[in-house]
Design a protein around this motif. Structure first.
Motif, PDB file in Angstrom:
ATOM      1  N   SER A 139       0.828  -1.217   0.000  1.00  0.00           N
ATOM      2  CA  SER A 139       0.000   0.000   0.000  1.00  0.00           C
ATOM      3  C   SER A 139       0.856   1.257   0.000  1.00  0.00           C
ATOM      4  CB  SER A 139      -0.930  -0.017   1.219  1.00  0.00           C
ATOM      5  OG  SER A 139      -1.823  -1.099   1.150  1.00  0.00           O
ATOM      6  N   SER A 140       1.999   1.215   0.691  1.00  0.00           N
ATOM      7  CA  SER A 140       2.880   2.390   0.716  1.00  0.00           C
ATOM      8  C   SER A 140       3.438   2.674  -0.666  1.00  0.00           C
ATOM      9  CB  SER A 140       4.021   2.161   1.712  1.00  0.00           C
ATOM     10  OG  SER A 140       3.540   2.134   3.032  1.00  0.00           O
ATOM     11  N   LEU A 141       3.852   1.621  -1.365  1.00  0.00           N
ATOM     12  CA  LEU A 141       4.381   1.813  -2.713  1.00  0.00           C
ATOM     13  C   LEU A 141       3.291   2.315  -3.649  1.00  0.00           C
ATOM     14  CD1 LEU A 141       6.724   1.674  -4.652  1.00  0.00           C
ATOM     15  CD2 LEU A 141       6.264  -0.767  -4.999  1.00  0.00           C
ATOM     16  N   LYS A 142       2.061   1.825  -3.477  1.00  0.00           N
ATOM     17  CA  LYS A 142       0.940   2.321  -4.288  1.00  0.00           C
ATOM     18  C   LYS A 142       0.756   3.823  -4.102  1.00  0.00           C
ATOM     19  CE  LYS A 142      -1.793  -1.957  -4.308  1.00  0.00           C
ATOM     20  NZ  LYS A 142      -2.989  -2.624  -3.752  1.00  0.00           N
ATOM     21  N   ASP A 143       0.855   4.298  -2.843  1.00  0.00           N
ATOM     22  CA  ASP A 143       0.720   5.735  -2.579  1.00  0.00           C
ATOM     23  C   ASP A 143       1.833   6.520  -3.264  1.00  0.00           C
ATOM     24  OD1 ASP A 143      -1.637   6.008  -1.104  1.00  0.00           O
ATOM     25  OD2 ASP A 143      -0.670   5.448   0.768  1.00  0.00           O
ATOM     26  N   GLU A 144       3.054   5.994  -3.181  1.00  0.00           N
ATOM     27  CA  GLU A 144       4.187   6.684  -3.819  1.00  0.00           C
ATOM     28  C   GLU A 144       4.006   6.727  -5.339  1.00  0.00           C
ATOM     29  OE1 GLU A 144       6.430   8.417  -2.574  1.00  0.00           O
ATOM     30  OE2 GLU A 144       7.010   7.694  -0.582  1.00  0.00           O
ATOM     31  N   LEU A 145       3.585   5.612  -5.923  1.00  0.00           N
ATOM     32  CA  LEU A 145       3.400   5.548  -7.374  1.00  0.00           C
ATOM     33  C   LEU A 145       2.262   6.451  -7.831  1.00  0.00           C
ATOM     34  CD1 LEU A 145       3.885   1.705  -7.989  1.00  0.00           C
ATOM     35  CD2 LEU A 145       5.556   3.538  -8.267  1.00  0.00           C
ATOM     36  N   ARG A 191      -4.743  11.859  -0.837  1.00  0.00           N
ATOM     37  CA  ARG A 191      -3.535  11.125  -0.439  1.00  0.00           C
ATOM     38  C   ARG A 191      -2.325  11.618  -1.234  1.00  0.00           C
ATOM     39  NH1 ARG A 191      -5.014   6.680   2.636  1.00  0.00           N
ATOM     40  NH2 ARG A 191      -2.877   5.886   2.482  1.00  0.00           N
ATOM     41  N   VAL A 192      -2.566  11.915  -2.511  1.00  0.00           N
ATOM     42  CA  VAL A 192      -1.475  12.382  -3.376  1.00  0.00           C
ATOM     43  C   VAL A 192      -0.892  13.687  -2.856  1.00  0.00           C
ATOM     44  CG1 VAL A 192      -0.925  13.182  -5.712  1.00  0.00           C
ATOM     45  CG2 VAL A 192      -2.408  11.194  -5.391  1.00  0.00           C
ATOM     46  N   ASP A 193      -1.751  14.555  -2.301  1.00  0.00           N
ATOM     47  CA  ASP A 193      -1.278  15.834  -1.763  1.00  0.00           C
ATOM     48  C   ASP A 193      -0.366  15.640  -0.547  1.00  0.00           C
ATOM     49  OD1 ASP A 193      -2.793  17.100  -3.677  1.00  0.00           O
ATOM     50  OD2 ASP A 193      -4.497  17.442  -2.346  1.00  0.00           O
ATOM     51  N   LEU A 194      -0.606  14.570   0.209  1.00  0.00           N
ATOM     52  CA  LEU A 194       0.122  14.369   1.456  1.00  0.00           C
ATOM     53  C   LEU A 194       1.411  13.565   1.297  1.00  0.00           C
ATOM     54  CD1 LEU A 194      -2.868  13.675   3.872  1.00  0.00           C
ATOM     55  CD2 LEU A 194      -1.410  15.705   3.842  1.00  0.00           C
ATOM     56  N   VAL A 195       1.498  12.743   0.262  1.00  0.00           N
ATOM     57  CA  VAL A 195       2.673  11.876   0.101  1.00  0.00           C
ATOM     58  C   VAL A 195       3.985  12.662   0.058  1.00  0.00           C
ATOM     59  CG1 VAL A 195       3.850  10.304  -1.492  1.00  0.00           C
ATOM     60  CG2 VAL A 195       1.460   9.909  -0.891  1.00  0.00           C
ATOM     61  N   PRO A 196       4.111  13.743  -0.762  1.00  0.00           N
ATOM     62  CA  PRO A 196       5.397  14.453  -0.776  1.00  0.00           C
ATOM     63  C   PRO A 196       5.745  15.084   0.571  1.00  0.00           C
ATOM     64  CG  PRO A 196       3.719  15.690  -1.983  1.00  0.00           C
ATOM     65  CD  PRO A 196       3.147  14.341  -1.703  1.00  0.00           C
ATOM     66  N   ILE A 197       4.727  15.447   1.358  1.00  0.00           N
ATOM     67  CA  ILE A 197       4.978  16.008   2.688  1.00  0.00           C
ATOM     68  C   ILE A 197       5.544  14.934   3.603  1.00  0.00           C
ATOM     69  CG2 ILE A 197       3.860  17.011   4.728  1.00  0.00           C
ATOM     70  CD1 ILE A 197       1.834  18.296   2.778  1.00  0.00           C
ATOM     71  N   VAL A 198       4.951  13.746   3.549  1.00  0.00           N
ATOM     72  CA  VAL A 198       5.446  12.648   4.384  1.00  0.00           C
ATOM     73  C   VAL A 198       6.847  12.233   3.937  1.00  0.00           C
ATOM     74  CG1 VAL A 198       4.984  10.306   5.204  1.00  0.00           C
ATOM     75  CG2 VAL A 198       3.085  11.892   4.825  1.00  0.00           C
ATOM     76  N   TYR A 221      -3.413  25.845   4.077  1.00  0.00           N
ATOM     77  CA  TYR A 221      -1.964  26.051   4.095  1.00  0.00           C
ATOM     78  C   TYR A 221      -1.339  25.646   2.757  1.00  0.00           C
ATOM     79  CZ  TYR A 221      -1.454  26.745   9.209  1.00  0.00           C
ATOM     80  OH  TYR A 221      -1.486  27.226  10.498  1.00  0.00           O
ATOM     81  N   SER A 222      -0.215  26.287   2.444  1.00  0.00           N
ATOM     82  CA  SER A 222       0.578  25.835   1.303  1.00  0.00           C
ATOM     83  C   SER A 222       1.248  24.509   1.673  1.00  0.00           C
ATOM     84  CB  SER A 222       1.657  26.871   0.965  1.00  0.00           C
ATOM     85  OG  SER A 222       2.610  26.953   2.029  1.00  0.00           O
ATOM     86  N   GLN A 223       1.819  23.829   0.690  1.00  0.00           N
ATOM     87  CA  GLN A 223       2.505  22.562   0.976  1.00  0.00           C
ATOM     88  C   GLN A 223       3.638  22.778   1.977  1.00  0.00           C
ATOM     89  OE1 GLN A 223       0.388  20.143   0.010  1.00  0.00           O
ATOM     90  NE2 GLN A 223       1.921  18.944  -1.106  1.00  0.00           N
ATOM     91  N   GLU A 224       4.348  23.894   1.831  1.00  0.00           N
ATOM     92  CA  GLU A 224       5.464  24.183   2.744  1.00  0.00           C
ATOM     93  C   GLU A 224       4.950  24.439   4.154  1.00  0.00           C
ATOM     94  OE1 GLU A 224       9.089  24.493   4.279  1.00  0.00           O
ATOM     95  OE2 GLU A 224       8.632  23.864   2.214  1.00  0.00           O
ATOM     96  N   GLU A 225       3.832  25.130   4.285  1.00  0.00           N
ATOM     97  CA  GLU A 225       3.259  25.390   5.607  1.00  0.00           C
ATOM     98  C   GLU A 225       2.734  24.108   6.258  1.00  0.00           C
ATOM     99  OE1 GLU A 225       1.659  30.004   5.196  1.00  0.00           O
ATOM    100  OE2 GLU A 225       0.497  28.370   4.295  1.00  0.00           O
TER     101      GLU A 225
END
Length: 401
Positions: free
Chosen positions: A212-218, A239-246, A293-297
């Motif tokens: 499932s983690s790899l699916k989120d990354e892909l 979920r796609v919005d949160l993956v790069p933050i994680v 918030y922005s992605q950075e915030e």
């Protein structure tokens, strides 16, 4: 005509159909190949041909017959949307058994397979959900044609595109395989459905799902590349919005550095699966302030929040195996509580992006025991357990405010 009559239950036998189409054959160019002496054929087929000729031998509980699962309407509609909206609507090969056919070689292993156009002559072994997606698309186009006669040309274009679509198909001739098996093992009672059932079992038993983690990354990397319209991604786009933050939270300088398993790889000794961490952030993601918030915030808040958590509970980060805080049962409630703490900080006029401002709120929970052996959270398991964990955490927080 055939699909309509089958749906209404009025079409009773294939002899009428055979007379109607005057004993015509579908001719498919194929490559013949062999796996351990068993002959197989690979070619291509169009949706209309597949819909008319394919059948599914579904599992029957009373008779203990068949082997296929039921069609899943929701999955069929997802595939329909994928075919309509995705820029790269790639359909993996369908695996099917053909009851009546003849292979006519033209050179070496190349040739043509002639298949009588008889409903049910192609039995789906792997691909009934994909075929169901084409069913849904066909009926949608037909319905649009009836409702919007003024847009006939546009609908005809869609129908023409539907008819031109080519689906790779791997065909087995069970009679040829039975003949080979009988030569080797003297099997006398084996039937075509036995061969189909064995193929179905092997295909579904030997496939291992992607973590499932790899699916989120892909999913994140796919959207980042600009490819859209994949239903499995679109329905959980948050979920796609949160993956790069994680991903950033797992880097050096973050309080969670080295603790998140980003791709689900085994043996990394990282206690927090990316997919679990992303899922646990849903209450925070739905918070209006955090959402704006922005992605950075967003990243700054989570760094400040978990930095404060680490400051209050340093042992839980130094000895992760001895504490529950960095495991699913601890991480879920803490991330759920972050939305409440964010609201409380805003009400108090504090800056949620500063760890020093977050720290006093986490300190209110400083007397909680997160140890594996003594924590009251240790008995909670599953999604209900994480929900109850959040309730206990919130109760403890509210008593101290």
């Amino acid at each position: 005509m055939y699909l309509s009559s089958v749906k209404s239950g009025s079409f009773q036998n294939t002899f009428s159909w055979t007379n109607l189409i005057n004993n015509k054959h579908l001719t498919i160019p194929v490559l013949k190949f062999s796996q351990k002496g068993l002959p197989l054929f690979i070619g291509k087929i169009r949706p209309a041909e597949l819909l008319v000729m394919s059948s599914v031998d579904q599992w029957n509980e009373d008779r203990l017959e068949g082997y296929q699962r039921e069609r899943i309407k929701e999955k069929n509609r997802e595939i329909k949307d994928f075919l309509k909206n995705c820029d790269i609507p790639i359909v993996p090969p369908i695996i099917a058994s053909v009851k009546l056919s003849s292979f006519i070689p033209t050179s070496d292993d190349y040739g043509q397979m002639e298949i009588p156009i008889i409903p049910g002559n192609i039995s789906l072994i792997d691909g009934q959900q994909r075929t169901g997606g084409f069913y849904e698309l066909f009926y949608e186009i037909r319905s649009e044609g009836k409702k919007n006669k003024d847009h006939g040309d546009m609908i005809l274009d869609r129908y023409a595109e539907f008819l031109k679509f080519e689906i790779p198909i791997l065909l087995i001739d069970p009679q040829l395989i039975i003949k080979k098996l009988q030569e080797k093992n003297s099997l006398s009672d084996i039937k075509p459905i036995d061969v189909e059932r064995a193929f179905f079992f092997v295909i579904n038993k030997t496939q291992k799902s992607v973590s499932s983690s790899l699916k989120d990354e892909l999913a994140y990397l796919t959207i980042s590349a600009g490819i859209t319209g994949i239903p499995a991604i679109e329905k959980d786009r948050w979920r796609v919005d949160l993956v790069p933050i994680v991903n950033e939270l797992n880097k050096e300088g973050s309080p969670l550095y080295g603790l998140i398993n980003l791709g689900g790889s085994s043996g990394l000794q990282r206690p927090i699966p990316l997919t679990s961490f992303v899922s646990s952030l849903k209450p925070l993601y739905d918070n209006p302030t955090f959402h704006a918030y922005s992605q950075e915030e967003k990243l700054q808040f989570l760094k400040a929040y978990w930095g404060a958590v680490k400051e209050v509970f340093p042992d839980a980060f130094a000895q992760t195996k001895q504490y529950l805080l960095t495991k699913t049962i601890g991480m879920y409630p803490m991330n759920s509580l972050s939305a409440d703490i964010l609201n409380e900080m805003l009400k108090d006029g504090k800056n949620p992006l500063l760890q020093s401002d977050v720290y006093p709120y986490i300190l209110l929970l400083g007397d909680l025991d997160w140890s594996v052996n003594a924590s009251e959270f240790r008995y909670f398991i599953g999604r209900k357990g994480t929900g109850r964990g959040y309730e206990l955490l919130k109760e403890a927080f509210q008593k101290k405010i």
